[in-house]
Design a protein around this motif. Structure first.
Motif, PDB file in Angstrom:
ATOM      1  N   CYS B  15     -11.481  10.424   5.221  1.00 28.57           N
ATOM      2  CA  CYS B  15      -9.972  10.149   5.291  1.00 28.57           C
ATOM      3  C   CYS B  15      -9.257  10.681   6.514  1.00 28.57           C
ATOM      4  O   CYS B  15      -8.121  10.003   7.151  1.00 28.57           O
ATOM      5  CB  CYS B  15      -9.693  11.155   4.006  1.00 28.57           C
ATOM      6  SG  CYS B  15     -10.349  10.222   2.573  1.00 28.57           S
ATOM      7  N   ALA B  18      -9.825   8.532   9.522  1.00 22.67           N
ATOM      8  CA  ALA B  18      -9.085   7.071   9.672  1.00 22.67           C
ATOM      9  C   ALA B  18      -7.624   7.594   9.821  1.00 22.67           C
ATOM     10  O   ALA B  18      -7.115   6.628  10.793  1.00 22.67           O
ATOM     11  CB  ALA B  18      -9.184   6.786   8.061  1.00 22.67           C
ATOM     12  N   VAL B  22      -5.715   5.768  13.296  1.00 18.44           N
ATOM     13  CA  VAL B  22      -4.445   4.935  13.404  1.00 18.44           C
ATOM     14  C   VAL B  22      -3.441   5.630  14.407  1.00 18.44           C
ATOM     15  O   VAL B  22      -2.691   4.999  15.151  1.00 18.44           O
ATOM     16  CB  VAL B  22      -3.921   4.586  12.208  1.00 18.44           C
ATOM     17  CG1 VAL B  22      -4.782   3.565  11.274  1.00 18.44           C
ATOM     18  CG2 VAL B  22      -3.496   5.674  11.404  1.00 18.44           C
ATOM     19  N   GLN B  58       1.147   5.114   5.918  1.00 14.38           N
ATOM     20  CA  GLN B  58       0.994   4.579   4.728  1.00 14.38           C
ATOM     21  C   GLN B  58      -0.128   3.154   4.714  1.00 14.38           C
ATOM     22  O   GLN B  58      -0.388   2.980   3.651  1.00 14.38           O
ATOM     23  CB  GLN B  58       2.329   4.378   3.882  1.00 14.38           C
ATOM     24  CG  GLN B  58       3.070   5.661   3.590  1.00 14.38           C
ATOM     25  CD  GLN B  58       4.418   5.375   3.227  1.00 14.38           C
ATOM     26  OE1 GLN B  58       5.068   4.460   3.592  1.00 14.38           O
ATOM     27  NE2 GLN B  58       5.251   6.365   2.263  1.00 14.38           N
ATOM     28  N   LYS B  59       0.034   2.605   5.789  1.00 15.24           N
ATOM     29  CA  LYS B  59      -0.913   1.580   5.942  1.00 15.24           C
ATOM     30  C   LYS B  59      -2.290   1.881   5.865  1.00 15.24           C
ATOM     31  O   LYS B  59      -3.321   1.132   5.389  1.00 15.24           O
ATOM     32  CB  LYS B  59      -0.732   0.847   7.248  1.00 15.24           C
ATOM     33  CG  LYS B  59       0.472  -0.092   7.206  1.00 15.24           C
ATOM     34  CD  LYS B  59       0.430  -1.422   7.495  1.00 15.24           C
ATOM     35  CE  LYS B  59       1.345  -2.418   7.751  1.00 15.24           C
ATOM     36  NZ  LYS B  59       2.315  -2.767   6.451  1.00 15.24           N
ATOM     37  N   THR B  60      -2.568   3.165   5.938  1.00 16.08           N
ATOM     38  CA  THR B  60      -4.043   3.527   5.744  1.00 16.08           C
ATOM     39  C   THR B  60      -4.179   3.735   4.349  1.00 16.08           C
ATOM     40  O   THR B  60      -5.698   3.507   3.910  1.00 16.08           O
ATOM     41  CB  THR B  60      -4.449   5.054   6.311  1.00 16.08           C
ATOM     42  OG1 THR B  60      -3.510   6.040   5.530  1.00 16.08           O
ATOM     43  CG2 THR B  60      -3.976   5.031   7.747  1.00 16.08           C
ATOM     44  N   GLY B  61      -3.360   3.488   3.545  1.00 13.35           N
ATOM     45  CA  GLY B  61      -3.620   3.518   1.967  1.00 13.35           C
ATOM     46  C   GLY B  61      -3.747   4.747   1.253  1.00 13.35           C
ATOM     47  O   GLY B  61      -3.713   5.074   0.030  1.00 13.35           O
ATOM     48  N   LYS B  62      -3.411   5.923   2.289  1.00 14.62           N
ATOM     49  CA  LYS B  62      -3.288   7.250   1.799  1.00 14.62           C
ATOM     50  C   LYS B  62      -2.070   7.530   1.216  1.00 14.62           C
ATOM     51  O   LYS B  62      -1.008   7.038   1.746  1.00 14.62           O
ATOM     52  CB  LYS B  62      -3.467   8.255   2.879  1.00 14.62           C
ATOM     53  CG  LYS B  62      -4.936   7.982   3.512  1.00 14.62           C
ATOM     54  CD  LYS B  62      -5.909   8.629   2.803  1.00 14.62           C
ATOM     55  CE  LYS B  62      -7.484   8.346   3.550  1.00 14.62           C
ATOM     56  NZ  LYS B  62      -8.448   7.929   2.595  1.00 14.62           N
ATOM     57  N   ALA B  63      -1.909   8.537   0.063  1.00 13.62           N
ATOM     58  CA  ALA B  63      -0.504   8.637  -0.187  1.00 13.62           C
ATOM     59  C   ALA B  63       0.049   9.585   0.667  1.00 13.62           C
ATOM     60  O   ALA B  63      -0.720  10.911   1.254  1.00 13.62           O
ATOM     61  CB  ALA B  63      -0.691   9.579  -1.623  1.00 13.62           C
TER      62      ALA B  63
END
Lengths: 68, 68
Positions: B15, B18, B22, B58-63
C-alpha cells in the motif's frame, strides 16, 4: 462485451480493496473481479479498451500489466 | 514551498509503496514522505494545490483526506 485480464501485484486486502474501489468508480466497467490470491484482475467492458483500463489500474501505483 | 499533510489508510508495504510510486511520478512534487506507521503522507510542492495532490492520492484507491 470484451473481457480483459491483468496481472496486478497486490500484497494485502488493502491493496486489492484499492483496486476494487477504482474499478467500482470507473465508468464503462460492466463487471470485474479482483483476486488477491491469483494476483489477477478481470474486467468486462463494452466500451473501454484494454489500454484505457490498464492506465486506470496503474494509477493505483500497483505494478500492473496485461496478463499473458 | 508549501507542505501538505494527508491521512491515508495503508495496511501493508504494498500500500505505502503504491502511494510512493504515484508521488514519485507526480510533476511538481519537490519532496515527500510516506509513513505506513503513522498513516501520514507529507508532500512539499511549490506549484501544486492541496486538492490537486489529494486527487492524485485518491486515484490510488486508498481512503485519503487532508490531515486535521
Amino acid at each position: 462485451m470484451t473481457t480483459f485480464v491483468y496481472d496486478v501485484t497486490m500484497t494485502c486486502s488493502g491493496c486489492s480493496g484499492a483496486v476494487t474501489r477504482v474499478l467500482t468508480k470507473l465508468q464503462g466497467v460492466d463487471k470485474f473481479d479482483v483476486s488477491l490470491e491469483t494476483q489477477k484482475v478481470t474486467v468486462e467492458s463494452a466500451t473501454l479498451s484494454q489500454d484505457e483500463i490498464l492506465a486506470v489500474i496503474q494509477k493505483t501505483g500497483k505494478a500492473a500489466k496485461v496478463a499473458a
